[in-house]
Design a protein around this motif. Structure first.
Motif, PDB file in Angstrom:
ATOM      1  N   VAL A   1      33.569  26.598  39.892  1.00  0.00           N
ATOM      2  CA  VAL A   1      35.137  26.724  39.030  1.00  0.00           C
ATOM      3  C   VAL A   1      35.068  27.479  37.741  1.00  0.00           C
ATOM      4  O   VAL A   1      36.164  28.312  37.599  1.00  0.00           O
ATOM      5  CB  VAL A   1      35.396  25.113  38.571  1.00  0.00           C
ATOM      6  N   GLU A   2      33.836  27.568  37.328  1.00  0.00           N
ATOM      7  CA  GLU A   2      33.831  28.442  35.918  1.00  0.00           C
ATOM      8  C   GLU A   2      33.738  30.188  36.461  1.00  0.00           C
ATOM      9  O   GLU A   2      34.174  30.873  35.842  1.00  0.00           O
ATOM     10  CB  GLU A   2      32.644  28.068  34.937  1.00  0.00           C
ATOM     11  N   VAL A   3      33.075  30.227  37.709  1.00  0.00           N
ATOM     12  CA  VAL A   3      32.987  31.461  38.343  1.00  0.00           C
ATOM     13  C   VAL A   3      34.537  32.103  38.499  1.00  0.00           C
ATOM     14  O   VAL A   3      34.756  33.053  38.388  1.00  0.00           O
ATOM     15  CB  VAL A   3      31.978  31.591  39.460  1.00  0.00           C
ATOM     16  N   SER A   4      34.978  31.214  39.105  1.00  0.00           N
ATOM     17  CA  SER A   4      36.444  31.388  39.568  1.00  0.00           C
ATOM     18  C   SER A   4      37.258  31.755  38.206  1.00  0.00           C
ATOM     19  O   SER A   4      38.118  32.618  38.310  1.00  0.00           O
ATOM     20  CB  SER A   4      37.113  30.134  40.405  1.00  0.00           C
ATOM     21  N   ALA A   5      37.192  30.904  37.472  1.00  0.00           N
ATOM     22  CA  ALA A   5      37.749  31.308  36.016  1.00  0.00           C
ATOM     23  C   ALA A   5      37.497  32.528  35.541  1.00  0.00           C
ATOM     24  O   ALA A   5      38.287  33.398  34.844  1.00  0.00           O
ATOM     25  CB  ALA A   5      37.458  30.026  35.008  1.00  0.00           C
ATOM     26  N   ALA A   6      36.176  33.007  35.623  1.00  0.00           N
ATOM     27  CA  ALA A   6      35.867  34.233  34.973  1.00  0.00           C
ATOM     28  C   ALA A   6      36.630  35.422  35.765  1.00  0.00           C
ATOM     29  O   ALA A   6      37.317  36.478  35.096  1.00  0.00           O
ATOM     30  CB  ALA A   6      34.320  34.722  35.290  1.00  0.00           C
TER      31      ALA A   6
END
Length: 243
Positions: A190-195
């Motif tokens: 989810v944080e990779v997607s956020a980046a």
């Protein structure tokens, strides 16, 4: 409000802002030593409600950004590089937005520009982790020691309240012209997607995905985090000199 700070080294000012529940003294230790040895003045403040910094927790993030401004003024620092993780990443971003003239570069990790689809689940899991923490007497003793007279349990509870996360601020980044780097650990999809979303919202942003790391990438892969941040800072210096 002027925050209690831990300062290490001399050179270019670099502000490192800790995650929720930690302090300036207990977080970013490896990075502080590394950058202090490489001509940076490393400044690690205790956010309000953490460590030796007091202050109300209402309207938390806007107050924290102002606190960073007051603290830098007290140190007679006109500009700085600033980086933060999780709660500290939000503060770093808001500070850069509110006081762009003070920021030479911005880096953050572990924050979201838009509310994830599973946000309620993530918030519930976070609240459950806090309850487990409160039942761990060794952890309770440690946190009570590092936070002094602050009510750290109420502070952590507040991080799980509805509408606590300022998505209206963290997602409003299109106007930012400060050199910016988003660092994330590959384990947190989810944080990779956020980046990636940050890169779409502002194509000038840089992103770095660190292998073998999760939410607290600076702890799980401290050397990779430090080298990535250093490469970013050096690149900004080169571009500044060329311009």
């Amino acid at each position: 409000m002027i925050l209690h700070t831990t300062i290490n080294g001399e050179g270019e000012p670099l502000v490192l802002i800790h995650s929720g529940g930690m302090t300036g003294h207990t977080e970013y230790e490896e990075q502080s030593d590394y950058f202090a040895a490489n001509n940076y003045k490393v400044i690690r403040p205790d956010l309000r409600g953490h460590g030796k910094s007091n202050g109300r927790i209402e309207n938390y993030f806007s107050h924290c950004a102002d606190d960073i401004h007051d603290t830098l003024d007290s140190l007679n620092l006109e500009e700085c590089h600033i980086a933060g993780v999780s709660i500290g990443g939000i503060v770093a971003l808001l500070f850069a937005k509110n006081y762009p003239e003070k920021v030479k570069s911005l880096s953050f990790s572990g924050i979201y520009p838009i509310e994830p689809d599973n946000w309620n689940e993530l918030s519930r899991e976070e609240a459950e982790r806090y309850e487990q923490l409160f039942n761990n007497m060794e952890a309770v003793d440690y946190l009570s020691e590092i936070h002094g007279g602050n009510d750290w349990k109420s502070l952590l509870h507040s991080f799980c309240e509805d509408d606590f996360y300022p998505f209206h601020e963290t997602g409003d980044v299109s106007m930012i012209t400060i050199p910016t780097l988003c660092i994330v650990g590959e384990k947190e999809n989810v944080e990779v997607s956020a980046a990636i979303t940050y890169k779409q919202l502002n194509p000038a942003f840089h992103i770095a995905i660190i292998p073998f790391a999760g939410h607290l990438v600076h702890r799980e892969q401290p050397e990779l985090y430090s080298h990535t941040l250093e490469a970013f800072l050096k690149n900004q210096q080169i571009e500044s000199e060329e311009n």
